[in-house]
Design an enzyme around this catalytic site. Sequence first.
Site, PDB file in Angstrom:
ATOM      1  N   ARG A  37       0.740  -1.182   0.208  1.00  0.00           N
ATOM      2  CA  ARG A  37      -0.079   0.158   0.135  1.00  0.00           C
ATOM      3  C   ARG A  37       0.853   1.195   0.133  1.00  0.00           C
ATOM      4  NH1 ARG A  37      -5.099  -1.750   3.700  1.00  0.00           N
ATOM      5  NH2 ARG A  37      -6.383  -2.480   1.696  1.00  0.00           N
ATOM      6  N   LYS A 197     -13.131 -10.824   8.644  1.00  0.00           N
ATOM      7  CA  LYS A 197     -14.099  -9.713   8.680  1.00  0.00           C
ATOM      8  C   LYS A 197     -15.569 -10.283   8.110  1.00  0.00           C
ATOM      9  CE  LYS A 197     -11.363  -6.747   6.714  1.00  0.00           C
ATOM     10  NZ  LYS A 197     -10.669  -6.067   6.000  1.00  0.00           N
ATOM     11  N   GLY A 344      -6.288  -6.313   2.338  1.00  0.00           N
ATOM     12  CA  GLY A 344      -5.083  -5.951   2.830  1.00  0.00           C
ATOM     13  C   GLY A 344      -4.211  -7.282   2.906  1.00  0.00           C
ATOM     14  N   GLY A 367     -13.188  -3.860   0.573  1.00  0.00           N
ATOM     15  CA  GLY A 367     -14.527  -3.213   0.479  1.00  0.00           C
ATOM     16  C   GLY A 367     -14.847  -2.474  -0.729  1.00  0.00           C
TER      17      GLY A 367
HETATM   18  P1  ADP Z   1      -8.444  -8.951   3.770  1.00  0.00           P
HETATM   19  O1  ADP Z   1      -7.723  -8.112   4.755  1.00  0.00           O
HETATM   20  O2  ADP Z   1      -7.754  -9.611   2.902  1.00  0.00           O
HETATM   21  O3  ADP Z   1      -9.896  -8.513   3.385  1.00  0.00           O
HETATM   22  P2  ADP Z   1      -9.439 -10.022   6.303  1.00  0.00           P
HETATM   23  O4  ADP Z   1      -9.095  -8.902   7.251  1.00  0.00           O
HETATM   24  O5  ADP Z   1     -11.134 -10.369   6.320  1.00  0.00           O
HETATM   25  O6  ADP Z   1      -8.957 -10.158   5.013  1.00  0.00           O
HETATM   26  O7  ADP Z   1      -8.863 -11.335   7.192  1.00  0.00           O
HETATM   27  C1  ADP Z   1      -7.548 -11.710   7.385  1.00  0.00           C
HETATM   28  C2  ADP Z   1      -7.321 -12.326   8.614  1.00  0.00           C
HETATM   29  O8  ADP Z   1      -8.269 -13.655   8.684  1.00  0.00           O
HETATM   30  C3  ADP Z   1      -6.146 -12.903   8.685  1.00  0.00           C
HETATM   31  O9  ADP Z   1      -5.639 -12.486   9.781  1.00  0.00           O
HETATM   32  C4  ADP Z   1      -5.971 -14.560   9.051  1.00  0.00           C
HETATM   33  O10 ADP Z   1      -5.402 -14.888   9.944  1.00  0.00           O
HETATM   34  C5  ADP Z   1      -7.566 -14.564   9.459  1.00  0.00           C
HETATM   35  N1  ADP Z   1      -8.334 -15.885   9.298  1.00  0.00           N
HETATM   36  C6  ADP Z   1      -8.059 -16.490   8.095  1.00  0.00           C
HETATM   37  N2  ADP Z   1      -9.066 -17.595   8.263  1.00  0.00           N
HETATM   38  C7  ADP Z   1      -9.179 -17.790   9.532  1.00  0.00           C
HETATM   39  C8  ADP Z   1      -9.717 -18.857  10.650  1.00  0.00           C
HETATM   40  N3  ADP Z   1     -10.185 -20.091   9.930  1.00  0.00           N
HETATM   41  N4  ADP Z   1      -9.662 -18.415  11.723  1.00  0.00           N
HETATM   42  C9  ADP Z   1      -9.268 -17.294  12.268  1.00  0.00           C
HETATM   43  N5  ADP Z   1      -8.771 -16.338  11.395  1.00  0.00           N
HETATM   44  C10 ADP Z   1      -8.681 -16.733  10.179  1.00  0.00           C
HETATM   45 MG    MG Z   2      -7.345  -7.510   6.666  1.00  0.00          MG
END
Ligand code: ADP
Ligand code: MG
Length: 387
Positions: A37, A197, A344, A367
Amino acid sequence: MKRTIRDLKNIGGNKVLLRCDFNVPLDKYGDILDATRILTSLPTIRYLNEQNCKLIICSHLGRPKGYDKYLSLFPVAVCLMKYFPNKVRFCPKVTGPVVEKYIDEMKNGDILVLENLRFDPREEENDPSFVKELASYCDVYVDDAFGVAHRKHASNYGVALKKPNAIGFLIEKELKVFEKAFQNPKKPFVAIFGGAKVKDKLLLIKNIIGKADTVLIGGGMAYTFLLAEGINIGKSIVDLDLVDEAKKILSDAKNANMKVLLPVDHVALKGEKVVKTNFLDADMVGLDIGKKTAKMFTEEIKKAGQIVWNGPLGKYEDKRFKNGTLQVAKAVAKSSAYSIVGGGDSVGAINTLGFADKIDHLSTGGGASMKLMEGKTLPAVEVIDTL
Ligand code: ADP
Ligand code: MG
């Protein structure tokens, strides 16, 4: 057409407030895990710096509740110092007399990085008093924070209404990519969702019904859906308030003929032990999709004409739980489909796994990018002047 920084003439000597999205993942020591970023913001920063203006950069980082030393933008400023030697200064405040003092001391060609906007709760409330303070720092406002362009915050929506403004190169590029992918998606359109999320992403899935042909759900968010299907999820991450919503999404998807695939096996923790299992017992925490699921997802990815991926499929930061994300990343990298990855952590995962150059577009906003996929406009872009 929205005004871009190319359309800003004679800004040399002006004070330009630039809103970036420096919401980079940090480790527990405050070191930057993935600088994507920051790197994607460089073309705009460089261009404005070459115009010889006084460039004041602001951003949020994480979700602090008040001041939090672990979410300071100082490491980001240090990173920028490498690219703009002797030009960057860090201001440890967002508003108040300290900021004014730092700005007064700026010379043309200087860059000032302000502290995390979200240390002030007025940022997310788009509070008029905060908007006024931010606007008072500048003659011209530039928004290049694609990651928050779907939000109406003080530093993007609020300030843009008060000042002559433009979008930066990053937002310009993101808008172009998504417009193309949305108006003319290559079929079959496969969407992959993961991450933690759940609340934000439920909405995304809801909105992609009728547009995507296939949706693959993994990561932390899968468990809310599995529970909605009546499947035991043990102690896995879940949002109980959203189970009904997840149920509705699954039935709406069915009615719209959209295929939704949920994990059929897991890599889980049972106490301290890592187990591979089709069923999660009450004492297990699911932390990655299992091999069968990864294979099933890979098969769907192979068939895709266009792929949109948002959210890792497991707790990929821990190497015991990265295989699902790795397999899916490999499949997306191999695929000849037009591929877009947003979010991210997702982009971070693609980078650490070394597949960045195999993805057509690595988006800096999860988002915001999905809003564009839905064909919606972004409020913070809407308020930018048109040509
Ligand atoms: P992004 O940033 O790509 O939008 P999110 O912030 O929603 O993604 O999610 C990323 C986080 O989700 C990471 O820190 C990862 O460790 C966590 N994660 C993925 N799968 C699991 C799981 N089964 N249980 C708990 N945390 C998880
Ligand atoms: Mg994230």
